[in-house]
Design a protein around this motif. Sequence first.
Motif, mmCIF file in Angstrom:
data_model
loop_
_atom_site.group_PDB
_atom_site.id
_atom_site.type_symbol
_atom_site.label_atom_id
_atom_site.label_comp_id
_atom_site.label_asym_id
_atom_site.label_seq_id
_atom_site.Cartn_x
_atom_site.Cartn_y
_atom_site.Cartn_z
ATOM 1 N N ILE A 113 0.836 -1.198 0.000
ATOM 2 C CA ILE A 113 0.000 0.000 0.000
ATOM 3 C C ILE A 113 0.871 1.249 0.000
ATOM 4 N N ASN A 114 1.897 1.274 0.852
ATOM 5 C CA ASN A 114 2.752 2.459 0.958
ATOM 6 C C ASN A 114 3.598 2.681 -0.288
ATOM 7 N N SER A 115 4.007 1.607 -0.940
ATOM 8 C CA SER A 115 4.937 1.736 -2.060
ATOM 9 C C SER A 115 4.258 1.822 -3.415
ATOM 10 N N PHE A 116 2.976 1.425 -3.487
ATOM 11 C CA PHE A 116 2.360 1.383 -4.819
ATOM 12 C C PHE A 116 0.942 1.943 -4.848
ATOM 13 N N LEU A 117 0.036 1.366 -4.053
ATOM 14 C CA LEU A 117 -1.377 1.685 -4.205
ATOM 15 C C LEU A 117 -1.676 3.156 -3.946
ATOM 16 N N THR A 118 -1.063 3.749 -2.923
ATOM 17 C CA THR A 118 -1.346 5.152 -2.618
ATOM 18 C C THR A 118 -0.624 6.119 -3.550
ATOM 19 N N PHE A 119 0.235 5.617 -4.440
ATOM 20 C CA PHE A 119 0.959 6.492 -5.358
ATOM 21 C C PHE A 119 0.409 6.434 -6.782
ATOM 22 N N ILE A 120 -0.619 5.610 -7.006
ATOM 23 C CA ILE A 120 -1.189 5.515 -8.340
ATOM 24 C C ILE A 120 -1.742 6.860 -8.790
ATOM 25 N N HIS A 121 -2.318 7.622 -7.860
ATOM 26 C CA HIS A 121 -3.001 8.863 -8.219
ATOM 27 C C HIS A 121 -2.100 10.089 -8.147
ATOM 28 N N VAL A 122 -0.810 9.927 -7.872
ATOM 29 C CA VAL A 122 0.053 11.077 -7.593
ATOM 30 C C VAL A 122 0.110 12.037 -8.777
ATOM 31 N N TYR A 123 0.201 11.515 -9.996
ATOM 32 C CA TYR A 123 0.310 12.400 -11.166
ATOM 33 C C TYR A 123 -0.892 13.334 -11.259
ATOM 34 N N TRP A 124 -2.096 12.737 -11.154
ATOM 35 C CA TRP A 124 -3.308 13.558 -11.266
ATOM 36 C C TRP A 124 -3.477 14.445 -10.041
ATOM 37 N N ALA A 125 -3.059 13.963 -8.870
ATOM 38 C CA ALA A 125 -3.185 14.767 -7.658
ATOM 39 C C ALA A 125 -2.292 15.988 -7.691
ATOM 40 N N SER A 126 -1.228 15.962 -8.485
ATOM 41 C CA SER A 126 -0.345 17.118 -8.591
ATOM 42 C C SER A 126 -0.876 18.149 -9.584
ATOM 43 N N ILE A 127 -1.960 17.831 -10.280
ATOM 44 C CA ILE A 127 -2.527 18.747 -11.264
ATOM 45 C C ILE A 127 -3.919 19.215 -10.859
ATOM 46 N N PHE A 128 -4.759 18.274 -10.376
ATOM 47 C CA PHE A 128 -6.131 18.589 -10.018
ATOM 48 C C PHE A 128 -6.374 18.313 -8.545
ATOM 49 N N GLN A 129 -7.438 18.913 -8.040
ATOM 50 C CA GLN A 129 -7.914 18.527 -6.716
ATOM 51 C C GLN A 129 -8.834 17.323 -6.913
ATOM 52 N N ILE A 130 -8.399 16.171 -6.413
ATOM 53 C CA ILE A 130 -9.135 14.930 -6.611
ATOM 54 C C ILE A 130 -10.466 14.997 -5.866
ATOM 55 N N PRO A 131 -11.585 14.618 -6.493
ATOM 56 C CA PRO A 131 -12.881 14.636 -5.812
ATOM 57 C C PRO A 131 -12.884 13.740 -4.573
ATOM 58 N N ILE A 132 -13.635 14.143 -3.570
ATOM 59 C CA ILE A 132 -13.714 13.394 -2.321
ATOM 60 C C ILE A 132 -14.184 11.970 -2.566
ATOM 61 N N ALA A 133 -15.159 11.800 -3.465
ATOM 62 C CA ALA A 133 -15.692 10.460 -3.739
ATOM 63 C C ALA A 133 -14.614 9.538 -4.292
ATOM 64 N N THR A 134 -13.732 10.069 -5.135
ATOM 65 C CA THR A 134 -12.649 9.259 -5.699
ATOM 66 C C THR A 134 -11.657 8.856 -4.620
ATOM 67 N N ILE A 135 -11.324 9.794 -3.758
ATOM 68 C CA ILE A 135 -10.388 9.486 -2.678
ATOM 69 C C ILE A 135 -10.976 8.438 -1.737
ATOM 70 N N LYS A 136 -12.258 8.565 -1.427
ATOM 71 C CA LYS A 136 -12.899 7.576 -0.549
ATOM 72 C C LYS A 136 -12.889 6.191 -1.176
ATOM 73 N N GLU A 137 -13.051 6.120 -2.496
ATOM 74 C CA GLU A 137 -13.040 4.824 -3.169
ATOM 75 C C GLU A 137 -11.647 4.202 -3.133
ATOM 76 N N ILE A 138 -10.598 5.031 -3.330
ATOM 77 C CA ILE A 138 -9.230 4.520 -3.254
ATOM 78 C C ILE A 138 -8.918 4.040 -1.841
ATOM 79 N N GLU A 139 -9.328 4.815 -0.843
ATOM 80 C CA GLU A 139 -9.090 4.419 0.542
ATOM 81 C C GLU A 139 -9.859 3.151 0.895
ATOM 82 N N LYS A 140 -11.039 2.983 0.326
ATOM 83 C CA LYS A 140 -11.831 1.779 0.565
ATOM 84 C C LYS A 140 -11.103 0.548 0.030
ATOM 85 N N MET A 141 -10.512 0.676 -1.165
ATOM 86 C CA MET A 141 -9.757 -0.426 -1.746
ATOM 87 C C MET A 141 -8.534 -0.761 -0.892
ATOM 88 N N CYS A 142 -7.812 0.270 -0.446
ATOM 89 C CA CYS A 142 -6.625 0.031 0.390
ATOM 90 C C CYS A 142 -7.020 -0.585 1.726
#
Length: 389
Positions: A113-142
């Motif tokens: 989780i620390n080395s891969f899953l939480t870094f999948i969204h880093v590129y888009w997170a550095s450009i846009f503010q990720i919607p709360i619903a998307t973040i909750k879905e990623i956290e649910k998977m982790c």
Amino acid sequence: MEVFNMILGKHIGESQNFKYHNKCETLKISDLCFADDLLVFSYGNGNSARVIRNALDEFKTVSGLKVSTEKSQIYFSCVKPNMRRIILGILPFDVGKFPFNKSLSFAGRLQLINSFLTFIHVYWASIFQIPIATIKEIEKMCRSFLWANGEKVKGKAKVKWNDICKPKAYGGLGVKNLRKWNDALLAKHVWNVVNNKNYLWVQWKKSMSWTWKRFLEIRKIVRPHIVACVGNGRSTSLWHDWWHPLGILCSIISRRDWVSNGFNDSSLVSDVLVYDTYFWLVDWVDKFPGLKDAPMFCIKPNLRDVVGWRDKDASCVAHIWKERNSRIFSNRRITAEGLIACVENEIRMKLLGLRNKAKLVNDKVYKEVAALDGDGHQLYEEGEFPVED
């Protein structure tokens, strides 16, 4: 696991009888590890098994960690029955079956989780503010992967996810908080906007109304960390920038008071600055003690305003580390008051953008403190205090 890898490599190098697995011989691969999961490879004979057993025994002696025979398995491929019995006599593990399907341990899943899953969204997170619903879905998977090995079942989590995301020093597991991580990545772009940098990214953001509005939501997070150094006052907001010792004035003086006295959101510091003097309403001066104080940081009035990042902690660490090295390696020391003076001057010079002048100021402080030592002795010689950029 690195220690075991070194021990196994030593035993393999000292042994004349160890034989690599035929698929690993070219690269000399003897083991692979991930978190606390370990795979060891060798040719299927008794001599190689003894080398592995000796390495495990030495690892137990060094670390105190014993191999769990209940959780360990051995896999054979094209090994004759007689040789299997010899190897199992040396390494008494349960025999596993192919296809190899071993689940990761809790530590292994956390590492993934620390080395891969939480870094999948880093590129888009550095450009846009990720919607709360998307973040909750990623956290649910982790969360389901960490507690239930990927199964979507309820009631498996033993600790709240917010506690999992705390640093290890504060009782957490060090998993990235995706919302805060997103804000931290966007803060760099806020800094570019504050400095009026002509980046293509900044111009593009301003042209996209929806994205720009979402982007501006993190201003309240970044604002307390940015201070203005007042020059002519023409680019510093009177109400919304932190330039006054009292703090951000919009949080102190009500909006009704601004409007009723002819000010608005676009008012600048230059609107109350006349010939290097700040003019305020008498009622405000009586109501808000300290309002007549000068700005926290100022430069010549003919220069444009500049902004700076509040980095007191970084300056403190740098000077303390320098003093630590000086005491250990050069047997020289400075008093606590002198060190505090150096930190304060360093911060001020950084905010003014005068790093070269900071060298001269800090050298002067060191020399003055040395000259005023309690015993009356000169602790330092002239020119012995280089200040690094």
